[in-house]
Design an enzyme around this catalytic site. Sequence first.
Site, PDB file in Angstrom:
ATOM      1  N   LYS A  89       0.818  -1.212   0.000  1.00 33.99           N
ATOM      2  CA  LYS A  89       0.000   0.000   0.000  1.00 33.99           C
ATOM      3  C   LYS A  89       0.852   1.262   0.000  1.00 33.99           C
ATOM      4  O   LYS A  89       0.423   2.315  -0.488  1.00 33.99           O
ATOM      5  CB  LYS A  89      -0.944  -0.017   1.199  1.00 33.99           C
ATOM      6  CG  LYS A  89      -2.027  -1.101   1.139  1.00 33.99           C
ATOM      7  CD  LYS A  89      -2.867  -1.118   2.396  1.00 33.99           C
ATOM      8  CE  LYS A  89      -4.091  -2.022   2.287  1.00 33.99           C
ATOM      9  NZ  LYS A  89      -3.770  -3.447   2.203  1.00 33.99           N
ATOM     10  N   GLN A 142     -12.047  -6.838   3.412  1.00 29.84           N
ATOM     11  CA  GLN A 142     -11.917  -7.617   2.182  1.00 29.84           C
ATOM     12  C   GLN A 142     -13.210  -7.535   1.373  1.00 29.84           C
ATOM     13  O   GLN A 142     -14.278  -7.279   1.913  1.00 29.84           O
ATOM     14  CB  GLN A 142     -11.642  -9.106   2.514  1.00 29.84           C
ATOM     15  CG  GLN A 142     -10.456  -9.364   3.423  1.00 29.84           C
ATOM     16  CD  GLN A 142      -9.115  -9.183   2.736  1.00 29.84           C
ATOM     17  OE1 GLN A 142      -9.033  -8.762   1.599  1.00 29.84           O
ATOM     18  NE2 GLN A 142      -8.047  -9.537   3.438  1.00 29.84           N
ATOM     19  N   TYR A 172      -9.800  -0.057   8.307  1.00 29.22           N
ATOM     20  CA  TYR A 172      -8.750  -0.558   7.417  1.00 29.22           C
ATOM     21  C   TYR A 172      -9.365  -1.435   6.333  1.00 29.22           C
ATOM     22  O   TYR A 172     -10.170  -2.328   6.630  1.00 29.22           O
ATOM     23  CB  TYR A 172      -7.737  -1.348   8.237  1.00 29.22           C
ATOM     24  CG  TYR A 172      -6.483  -1.724   7.497  1.00 29.22           C
ATOM     25  CD1 TYR A 172      -5.549  -0.753   7.151  1.00 29.22           C
ATOM     26  CD2 TYR A 172      -6.223  -3.041   7.158  1.00 29.22           C
ATOM     27  CE1 TYR A 172      -4.385  -1.092   6.484  1.00 29.22           C
ATOM     28  CE2 TYR A 172      -5.063  -3.389   6.486  1.00 29.22           C
ATOM     29  CZ  TYR A 172      -4.149  -2.408   6.155  1.00 29.22           C
ATOM     30  OH  TYR A 172      -2.996  -2.746   5.486  1.00 29.22           O
ATOM     31  N   ASN A 174      -8.813  -3.246   2.262  1.00 31.74           N
ATOM     32  CA  ASN A 174      -8.170  -3.511   0.976  1.00 31.74           C
ATOM     33  C   ASN A 174      -8.965  -2.939  -0.202  1.00 31.74           C
ATOM     34  O   ASN A 174      -8.375  -2.349  -1.112  1.00 31.74           O
ATOM     35  CB  ASN A 174      -7.943  -5.009   0.795  1.00 31.74           C
ATOM     36  CG  ASN A 174      -6.788  -5.520   1.621  1.00 31.74           C
ATOM     37  OD1 ASN A 174      -5.859  -4.795   1.925  1.00 31.74           O
ATOM     38  ND2 ASN A 174      -6.854  -6.782   2.007  1.00 31.74           N
ATOM     39  N   GLU A 294       1.760   4.896   8.425  1.00 35.03           N
ATOM     40  CA  GLU A 294       1.200   5.347   9.690  1.00 35.03           C
ATOM     41  C   GLU A 294       2.309   6.017  10.487  1.00 35.03           C
ATOM     42  O   GLU A 294       3.477   5.675  10.331  1.00 35.03           O
ATOM     43  CB  GLU A 294       0.579   4.161  10.425  1.00 35.03           C
ATOM     44  CG  GLU A 294      -0.712   3.718   9.737  1.00 35.03           C
ATOM     45  CD  GLU A 294      -0.931   2.229   9.695  1.00 35.03           C
ATOM     46  OE1 GLU A 294      -0.373   1.519  10.547  1.00 35.03           O
ATOM     47  OE2 GLU A 294      -1.669   1.762   8.794  1.00 35.03           O
ATOM     48  N   LYS A 337       4.694   0.467   8.626  1.00 31.01           N
ATOM     49  CA  LYS A 337       3.624  -0.270   7.946  1.00 31.01           C
ATOM     50  C   LYS A 337       3.864  -1.752   8.112  1.00 31.01           C
ATOM     51  O   LYS A 337       4.994  -2.237   7.931  1.00 31.01           O
ATOM     52  CB  LYS A 337       3.566   0.068   6.456  1.00 31.01           C
ATOM     53  CG  LYS A 337       2.357  -0.548   5.746  1.00 31.01           C
ATOM     54  CD  LYS A 337       1.059   0.102   6.180  1.00 31.01           C
ATOM     55  CE  LYS A 337      -0.190  -0.620   5.654  1.00 31.01           C
ATOM     56  NZ  LYS A 337      -0.487  -1.834   6.421  1.00 31.01           N
ATOM     57  N   SER A 340       1.002  -8.626   5.475  1.00 32.68           N
ATOM     58  CA  SER A 340       0.925 -10.087   5.543  1.00 32.68           C
ATOM     59  C   SER A 340       0.175 -10.624   4.334  1.00 32.68           C
ATOM     60  O   SER A 340      -0.745  -9.975   3.829  1.00 32.68           O
ATOM     61  CB  SER A 340       0.186 -10.562   6.798  1.00 32.68           C
ATOM     62  OG  SER A 340       0.817 -10.131   7.984  1.00 32.68           O
TER      63      SER A 340
END
Length: 387
Positions: A89, A142, A172, A174, A294, A337, A340
């Site tokens: 990202k 997701q 948060y 995706n 962040e 950041k 995974s």
Amino acid sequence: MRKRVLAALVLSGLPHVTAPALAADPSARVAAAVEQAYRPLLKAYDVPGIAVAVTREGHSTVFTFGLADRQRQRPVTRDTLFEIGSVSKTFTATLVSYAQGLGRLSLDDAPSRFLPELRGSALDRVSLLDLGTYSAGGLPLQFPDAVADEAAMIAYFRRWQPSAPPGTQRLYSNPSLGLFGAAAAAAMGGDFAELMETRLFPGLGLKHSFIRVPASESERYAWGYGKDGTPIRVNPGVLDGEAYGVKSSAADMIRFVEAHLDPTRLDPPMRQAVQGTQVGYFRVGAMVQGLGWEQFPYPVSLERLQSGNAEPMRFEAQPAARLDPPRTPTGVTLFDKTGSTNGFGAYVAFVPAKRIGLVMLANRAFPMPARIAAAHAVLEALAAEEP
């Protein structure tokens, strides 16, 4: 000096340090900190292999542990390709910032300006800044399983309704960051993966970073390992490249960190792009949310860093307070950041004012608190070094 460092490495049983990086002459204290922080993780979490890269004052070193491929017994090297998950990202944010610098988009634009299929949907009231900071108003972590292609994605976004006004909460997501990147690619009139691989990565000086790993690099690509120890790699998905699709090496990733520590080494458009991702837009609990990165005031306690990367920050909506004006990168700030995939784990952190940074890439997604604790210990050792 180099002989003393090598002697310390040998006597203390420290990890292999790749030969090209030895010119940086890491201190025995930093090398010992890396060893003490990361080697125990191999056994504690059954991690096959880890690459750790550190930088201080423009000098970087890569430390390697374990195996990239258990079946073939291939060791991890400085150029082993790992899936970096959501650390991707930060690259997507850089592409958006690059497009902004070229005048192709504004962060105030709605995504439908570039993706006309979304016109007339609730996303007309959402800005690119909202997408890039997960503050669109409730886009989920997701996509639903049924969203398996572009047509289903567009239909999903057209049906989506916010659960909160844009800019009031951070969740948060995706899909949020993925749409952020897709809009930028459309604004630049190109394919996202191609723009990353032919413009962004080369512009940052990265030689072993990819969305699509070419056949010529397949031997460098590590196998990830799932919870049951089965070899695994990331599955294709809608907007995967934008949200979690980068594969990179420790050597490339520390070069990326060094670009953030000293953007003056970059050509002006890329320099502006990198600097744009260091601006903070929302205060969320213990941290400030920027584009990709962040932010935490430095020095930062382990407890605060853990809190800012805890599960509630990844899985639950958090109140967000917009910073007006946005926070420019002044003072001493740590940027970080996590990332995974099912078989890989990553963590990146750096402090521009201190000229220090760290990258950790592993081929198992071991727990986030352990990643943060190890990195915090090594960053403390880096910060303690004399100029």
